[in-house]
Design a protein around this motif. Structure first.
Motif, PDB file in Angstrom:
ATOM      1  N   LEU A 149      -1.394 -67.226  59.637  1.00 54.77           N
ATOM      2  CA  LEU A 149      -2.485 -66.503  60.306  1.00 54.77           C
ATOM      3  C   LEU A 149      -3.167 -67.394  61.340  1.00 54.77           C
ATOM      4  O   LEU A 149      -3.414 -66.978  62.477  1.00 54.77           O
ATOM      5  CB  LEU A 149      -3.498 -66.015  59.284  1.00 54.77           C
ATOM      6  CG  LEU A 149      -3.239 -64.657  58.622  1.00 54.77           C
ATOM      7  CD1 LEU A 149      -4.263 -64.391  57.534  1.00 54.77           C
ATOM      8  CD2 LEU A 149      -3.276 -63.537  59.652  1.00 54.77           C
ATOM      9  N   TYR A 155      -7.264 -66.255  65.880  1.00 57.92           N
ATOM     10  CA  TYR A 155      -7.512 -65.883  64.483  1.00 57.92           C
ATOM     11  C   TYR A 155      -8.388 -66.945  63.816  1.00 57.92           C
ATOM     12  O   TYR A 155      -8.272 -68.140  64.092  1.00 57.92           O
ATOM     13  CB  TYR A 155      -6.192 -65.742  63.715  1.00 57.92           C
ATOM     14  CG  TYR A 155      -5.506 -64.405  63.900  1.00 57.92           C
ATOM     15  CD1 TYR A 155      -5.576 -63.735  65.112  1.00 57.92           C
ATOM     16  CD2 TYR A 155      -4.788 -63.812  62.873  1.00 57.92           C
ATOM     17  CE1 TYR A 155      -4.947 -62.512  65.288  1.00 57.92           C
ATOM     18  CE2 TYR A 155      -4.151 -62.588  63.047  1.00 57.92           C
ATOM     19  CZ  TYR A 155      -4.243 -61.949  64.262  1.00 57.92           C
ATOM     20  OH  TYR A 155      -3.621 -60.738  64.434  1.00 57.92           O
ATOM     21  N   HIS A 168      -7.186 -59.382  55.567  1.00 61.48           N
ATOM     22  CA  HIS A 168      -6.654 -59.419  56.929  1.00 61.48           C
ATOM     23  C   HIS A 168      -5.257 -58.809  57.006  1.00 61.48           C
ATOM     24  O   HIS A 168      -4.915 -58.166  58.004  1.00 61.48           O
ATOM     25  CB  HIS A 168      -6.636 -60.856  57.440  1.00 61.48           C
ATOM     26  CG  HIS A 168      -7.994 -61.371  57.811  1.00 61.48           C
ATOM     27  ND1 HIS A 168      -8.794 -60.753  58.737  1.00 61.48           N
ATOM     28  CD2 HIS A 168      -8.703 -62.442  57.355  1.00 61.48           C
ATOM     29  CE1 HIS A 168      -9.928 -61.419  58.865  1.00 61.48           C
ATOM     30  NE2 HIS A 168      -9.902 -62.441  58.021  1.00 61.48           N
ATOM     31  N   GLU A 169      -4.462 -59.010  55.981  1.00 56.46           N
ATOM     32  CA  GLU A 169      -3.124 -58.425  55.990  1.00 56.46           C
ATOM     33  C   GLU A 169      -3.190 -56.899  55.930  1.00 56.46           C
ATOM     34  O   GLU A 169      -2.409 -56.204  56.592  1.00 56.46           O
ATOM     35  CB  GLU A 169      -2.289 -58.975  54.832  1.00 56.46           C
ATOM     36  CG  GLU A 169      -1.966 -60.464  54.935  1.00 56.46           C
ATOM     37  CD  GLU A 169      -1.022 -60.789  56.087  1.00 56.46           C
ATOM     38  OE1 GLU A 169      -0.456 -59.862  56.700  1.00 56.46           O
ATOM     39  OE2 GLU A 169      -0.864 -61.988  56.389  1.00 56.46           O
ATOM     40  N   SER A 171      -5.761 -55.144  57.041  1.00 60.85           N
ATOM     41  CA  SER A 171      -6.306 -54.757  58.343  1.00 60.85           C
ATOM     42  C   SER A 171      -5.224 -54.745  59.410  1.00 60.85           C
ATOM     43  O   SER A 171      -5.206 -53.873  60.294  1.00 60.85           O
ATOM     44  CB  SER A 171      -7.419 -55.720  58.751  1.00 60.85           C
ATOM     45  OG  SER A 171      -8.466 -55.720  57.816  1.00 60.85           O
ATOM     46  N   ARG A 172      -4.326 -55.712  59.327  1.00 59.91           N
ATOM     47  CA  ARG A 172      -3.233 -55.784  60.303  1.00 59.91           C
ATOM     48  C   ARG A 172      -2.397 -54.505  60.268  1.00 59.91           C
ATOM     49  O   ARG A 172      -1.977 -53.986  61.305  1.00 59.91           O
ATOM     50  CB  ARG A 172      -2.360 -57.003  60.006  1.00 59.91           C
ATOM     51  CG  ARG A 172      -1.271 -57.262  61.032  1.00 59.91           C
ATOM     52  CD  ARG A 172      -0.211 -58.183  60.455  1.00 59.91           C
ATOM     53  NE  ARG A 172      -0.716 -59.486  60.096  1.00 59.91           N
ATOM     54  CZ  ARG A 172      -0.560 -60.576  60.849  1.00 59.91           C
ATOM     55  NH1 ARG A 172       0.066 -60.494  62.002  1.00 59.91           N
ATOM     56  NH2 ARG A 172      -1.022 -61.742  60.437  1.00 59.91           N
ATOM     57  N   GLU A 173      -2.149 -53.977  59.061  1.00 57.57           N
ATOM     58  CA  GLU A 173      -1.344 -52.756  58.928  1.00 57.57           C
ATOM     59  C   GLU A 173      -2.075 -51.519  59.434  1.00 57.57           C
ATOM     60  O   GLU A 173      -1.445 -50.509  59.743  1.00 57.57           O
ATOM     61  CB  GLU A 173      -0.948 -52.561  57.466  1.00 57.57           C
ATOM     62  CG  GLU A 173      -0.020 -53.621  56.916  1.00 57.57           C
ATOM     63  CD  GLU A 173       1.250 -53.755  57.737  1.00 57.57           C
ATOM     64  OE1 GLU A 173       1.833 -52.704  58.099  1.00 57.57           O
ATOM     65  OE2 GLU A 173       1.659 -54.895  58.033  1.00 57.57           O
ATOM     66  N   SER A 175      -4.118 -51.625  62.112  1.00 55.77           N
ATOM     67  CA  SER A 175      -4.536 -51.874  63.493  1.00 55.77           C
ATOM     68  C   SER A 175      -3.889 -50.903  64.472  1.00 55.77           C
ATOM     69  O   SER A 175      -2.868 -50.274  64.181  1.00 55.77           O
ATOM     70  CB  SER A 175      -4.197 -53.308  63.887  1.00 55.77           C
ATOM     71  OG  SER A 175      -2.794 -53.498  63.869  1.00 55.77           O
TER      72      SER A 175
END
Length: 535
Positions: A149, A155, A168-169, A171-173, A175
């Motif tokens: 990250l 980041y 965060h992982e 949230s990444r999905e 986005s």
């Protein structure tokens, strides 16, 4: 998440949802928006899993703060002001909702302050991206995920724990313009996670996710009756809410429960080639009244006691007469001690009284464990005086508590002999899945075993080191017999050194390389992180 006096557990999670339709009778005040009131009650029933912090997030579409989170350092009673009727009621009114998730924490990684309490909430202008979540477990590949990250431009991570990594992982999905189903989010992130994770998530659209990792390392139970759904790390909170026993089930590994648009569904998000249920849940961590993966914690512990008795009767080394008693170390050893005494036909006596207001030393966090252990148990001279005592303990990890107990039983209790019997094999390896014992140097058994097999000579040395007249552990094969699960369906890494995930095994090799190097003050995954960035 990650850290244990003898042992610190990970944490506990809970969730509740009053689905659309007729309000379930168990819902407080008969109002759907009062379903969140059930959450503190559930957290109280899993307080054994963590006493450092507690919190909840509630969903109420009729207020500006659609999702609202209350969390703080302290026990459930302290955080939710349960001893003060007016303040507790004010909190329940403010955090009312048709759905809620909650968490009790012991710090396996990260600092002991409010910023690390869960649930974590991520605000966003789009309701589908505004979510809160909590989890129980630990990512063994935390350092690798963090390094990846931070290697990407712009980041930044504000906290030193895997909970933020998971946030965060997820949230990444979510986005961009993608609109994945929550179960598809799990399908994606589980490809990057190595370790243990049972989690609950709630977003500002009122969608809920309850998921268990593909190995099922940490327990996760749920119940659905009519329009009321609830889930928790153990079965006891669900039973005490009023769900019927037949309604309470364990979520299979690699499966997720979703509530989307008011619709309940269970779906597999990852293949589960094998299970690796943490055996320590049955031996130590879980409430003795819980049933996990269709296995009773109480019955498992009684079988462990019977295994101890079987070994005792096989060699007849210690005389069994009118001066012999069995004494459990309260409270988790009582079922095993009672079963052992029954099989040996000697009395089981409560020769140690636990001060229930001193806290569990393995959960309390930093501080002088020896002083805490001394204030934790009071020996009864009326019970122990002049007796040959079989002292039954569920496990010996660091030995701090055991050494203190033996000294107090002998000097204050007046016991003639003390024979320690451990309802578990020796803990020889760290845990990287949510229990705070991440270095070899901090463990008692490896120092004395020194690579030797567990035999009478080694156990005699251990007894002398502790100040006991004798000591006996259970063999590894006793564990699967007691839990009634094949060894290949259990995680027994801390007693075998064989880890169910690649990164767990890699961390163990690092732990072995660090033996005697003075890194005991740091957890192995923290040492690994330092080494990673030093290269």
């Amino acid at each position: 998440m990650l850290p244990m006096a003898e042992i610190h557990h990970e944490c506990g999670i809970a969730a509740v949802y009053q689905l659309p339709g007729d309000v379930h009778p168990l819902c407080p005040e008969g109002l759907p928006e009062q379903a969140s009131r059930l959450l503190p009650r559930m957290l109280l029933d899993i307080q054994n899993r963590g006493q450092l912090a507690a919190g909840m997030t509630a969903y109420h579409p009729g207020r500006d703060q659609i999702l609202d989170t209350h969390k703080e350092i302290g026990t459930v009673s302290e955080v939710f002001r349960l001893s003060h009727k007016g303040k507790a009621e004010s909190l329940m009114q403010r955090y009312s909702g048709v759905a809620a998730i909650g968490h009790v924490r012991y710090a396996t990684c990260g600092a002991e302050d409010r910023n690390y309490a869960q649930p974590y909430e991520r605000h966003h202008l789009e309701k589908r991206k505004w979510f809160a979540f909590a989890f129980n477990g630990q990512l063994a590949n935390y350092a690798a995920l963090k390094e990846k990250l931070l290697s990407e431009a712009e980041y930044h991570l504000a906290r030193e724990n895997d909970t933020e990594i998971i946030m965060h992982e997820i949230s990444r999905e979510l986005s961009g313009d993608r609109r994945p189903r929550l179960v598809d989010v799990m399908k994606a992130v589980c490809q990057r996670f190595d370790g243990a994770y049972s989690l609950v998530l709630l977003n500002a659209q009122g969608d809920m996710l309850v998921a268990r990792d593909p190995l099922g390392i940490k327990p996760l139970c749920y119940a659905l009756e009519g329009t009321l759904f609830a889930a928790a790390s153990e079965s006891v909170p669900l039973l005490n809410l009023g769900f019927q026993p037949e309604s309470i089930k364990s979520l299979p590994p690699g499966h997720a429960i979703t509530i989307t648009g008011g619709k309940f569904a269970i779906e597999k998000f990852a293949d589960s080639p094998r299970s690796a249920h943490c055996f320590f849940e049955w031996v130590y961590f879980a409430n003795v009244a819980s049933t996990l993966d269709d296995r009773s914690v109480y019955l498992s512990r009684t079988t462990l006691g019977e295994e101890l008795a079987r070994l005792e009767l096989a060699d007849g080394g210690v005389p069994l007469d009118e001066n012999t008693i069995v004494v459990p170390v309260p409270d988790t050893s009582k079922a095993a001690a009672d079963a052992m005494a029954h099989r040996l036909r000697v009395p089981s006596r409560e020769g140690l009284i636990r001060n229930r207001y001193s806290g569990r030393t393995f959960i309390e966090g930093s501080g002088n464990r020896k002083n805490k252990a001394e204030s934790k148990y009071t020996p009864l001279r009326e019970v122990l005086g002049g007796k040959r005592v079989f002292l039954v303990e569920d496990s010996i990890v660091r030995s701090t508590t055991m050494r203190v107990l033996l000294n107090r039983i002998r000097t204050l209790g007046g016991a003639k002999e003390i024979h320690v019997r451990v309802a578990c094999p020796p803990i020889i390896a760290p845990c990287f899945y949510g229990i705070d014992m991440s270095t070899v140097d901090e463990l008692f058994a490896p120092k004395l075993m020194r690579g030797r097999p567990l035999n009478d000579e080694v156990q005699a040395e251990m007894a002398a080191s502790l100040g006991a007249d004798s000591l006996r552990y259970l063999p590894i094969e006793s564990i699967s017999r007691a839990i009634r699960l094949e060894p290949n369906k259990l995680c027994q890494a801390c007693i075998t050194g064989q880890y169910p995930t690649d990164h767990g095994q890699q961390l163990y090799q690092i732990a072995l390389e660090n033996v005697g190097k003075g890194d005991s003050a740091s957890r192995t995954y923290e040492v690994q992180h330092t080494l990673t960035f030093a290269q």
